[in-house]
Design a protein around this motif. Structure first.
Motif, PDB file in Angstrom:
ATOM      1  N   CYS A  70       0.834  -1.211   0.000  1.00 18.46           N
ATOM      2  CA  CYS A  70       0.000   0.000   0.000  1.00 18.46           C
ATOM      3  C   CYS A  70       0.863   1.253   0.000  1.00 18.46           C
ATOM      4  O   CYS A  70       0.453   2.301  -0.475  1.00 18.46           O
ATOM      5  CB  CYS A  70      -0.969  -0.008   1.186  1.00 18.46           C
ATOM      6  SG  CYS A  70      -0.225   0.518   2.760  1.00 18.46           S
ATOM      7  N   GLY A  71       2.062   1.137   0.561  1.00 15.62           N
ATOM      8  CA  GLY A  71       2.972   2.283   0.566  1.00 15.62           C
ATOM      9  C   GLY A  71       2.731   3.290   1.680  1.00 15.62           C
ATOM     10  O   GLY A  71       3.482   4.254   1.826  1.00 15.62           O
ATOM     11  N   GLU A  72       1.674   3.058   2.477  1.00 14.51           N
ATOM     12  CA  GLU A  72       1.311   4.080   3.481  1.00 14.51           C
ATOM     13  C   GLU A  72       1.242   3.563   4.912  1.00 14.51           C
ATOM     14  O   GLU A  72       1.296   4.361   5.846  1.00 14.51           O
ATOM     15  CB  GLU A  72      -0.057   4.678   3.121  1.00 14.51           C
ATOM     16  CG  GLU A  72       0.029   5.590   1.913  1.00 14.51           C
ATOM     17  CD  GLU A  72      -1.329   5.828   1.276  1.00 14.51           C
ATOM     18  OE1 GLU A  72      -2.358   5.441   1.882  1.00 14.51           O
ATOM     19  OE2 GLU A  72      -1.347   6.390   0.166  1.00 14.51           O
ATOM     20  N   CYS A  76       4.873  -0.536   5.745  1.00 18.95           N
ATOM     21  CA  CYS A  76       5.454   0.009   4.511  1.00 18.95           C
ATOM     22  C   CYS A  76       6.429   1.139   4.835  1.00 18.95           C
ATOM     23  O   CYS A  76       7.529   1.189   4.290  1.00 18.95           O
ATOM     24  CB  CYS A  76       4.358   0.543   3.584  1.00 18.95           C
ATOM     25  SG  CYS A  76       3.508  -0.759   2.652  1.00 18.95           S
TER      26      CYS A  76
HETATM   27 ZN   LIG Z   1       1.401  -1.034   3.518  1.00 18.74          ZN
END
Ligand SMILES: [Zn+2]
Ligand SMILES: [Zn+2]
Length: 285
Positions: A70-72, A76
């Motif tokens: 998800c990058g968030e 992550c």
């Molecule tokens: Zn994530």
């Protein structure tokens, strides 16, 4: 459309499937690499094939990301993207060993790439992400299969002094790497034979990076970890950023030789890989 997928018992079978539909774009598969993680799924279940060289409907070359963080979330942000909850979801259907697949995340490849070079992007992306956790200096690569051979090149490209071990002399020769038996600042484990030796060779404060799944209990000399204040860490899979880095670096590497087989000969490819007769198997539709 022909595809090799796992049946309800986890056995691979060549099927004629309808267009998988669902989200994402259609990718015509040129070839897909057989990965150690595919072998782990045999008899269990899951989506087979994720090292894809393909073509989009507009004729351009692409590979796919079969899992995406998800990058968030906190994991992550901490750099553990492959443990992100979103990462568990598989973004391709029916898998890479197919004439066509659907993918939600395609990554364009340069036209200059050879037809099947795209199969190396995902494995190289995994290596480049993991390499960020390996301190520079003298590094031991444990195992010189296709992945170990790429590791040797990646580490040399960034200026490390690389030594390697493998029970097979032909693979060490192929990787053009030797071993002086001296201590090292870091070790990268791509195969599990020799892990304990690698631990004992680490200099105080050294790093052991675990880059391969273990199918059983691998004894680890924890006393050496304690006394020498070693760091033992794992790295699994790739991120969008490491895919981009892999596409940049790939043309500079000497890619290991592949055995290319048609989908009908999937089982034979698995056997060649298991017996160590093929460094890398690529299935083509
Ligand atoms: Zn994530
Ligand atoms: Zn893989």
């Amino acid at each position: 459309m022909r595809a090799v997928v796992l049946d309800e018992n986890g056995a691979p079978e060549l099927c004629d499937l309808p267009d998988p539909g669902g989200p994402g774009v259609r990718v015509r598969v040129l070839g897909c690499g057989l990965c150690g993680s595919d072998l782990e799924k045999l008899g269990r279940g899951g989506v087979l094939g994720h090292e894809v060289a393909g073509v989009l409907e507009d004729g351009s070359r692409a590979t796919v990301m079969h899992r995406v963080p998800c990058g968030e979330c906190a994991r992550c942000r901490a750099g553990h993207e492959s443990t992100c909850d979103a990462f568990a979801e598989v973004r391709i259907a029916p898998g890479g060993f197919a004439e066509e697949l659907r993918a939600t995340h395609v990554v364009p490849l340069p036209d200059a790439f050879g037809e099947l070079d795209g199969v190396w992007v995902e494995p190289l992306a995994c290596i480049l992400r993991a390499a960020e956790s390996v301190p520079r200096g003298r590094v031991l690569v444990v195992g010189c299969g296709a992945i170990g051979q790429l590791w040797v090149q990646v580490l040399r490209a960034r200026g490390d002094e690389v030594v390697a071990v493998d029970p097979r002399a032909d693979r060490l020769a192929q990787a053009r790497v030797g071993d002086d038996g001296a201590s090292v600042g870091a070790a990268v484990v791509t195969a599990h034979g020799g892990v304990d030796d690698a631990l004992r060779r680490l200099e105080p404060g050294g790093t052991l990076l675990v880059f391969a799944a273990s199918d059983g209990a691998v004894p680890v000399a924890l006393d050496a970890v304690y006394r020498n204040e070693l760091r033992v860490l794992g790295s699994r899979s790739a991120t969008p950023a490491s895919f981009a880095a892999a596409i940049d670096l790939l043309p500079e590497l000497e890619l290991p030789p592949v055995v290319t087989l048609p989908l009908e000969r999937f089982a034979e490819g698995v056997e060649l890989y298991r017996r160590g007769e093929a460094l890398k198997v690529v299935l083509t539709p």
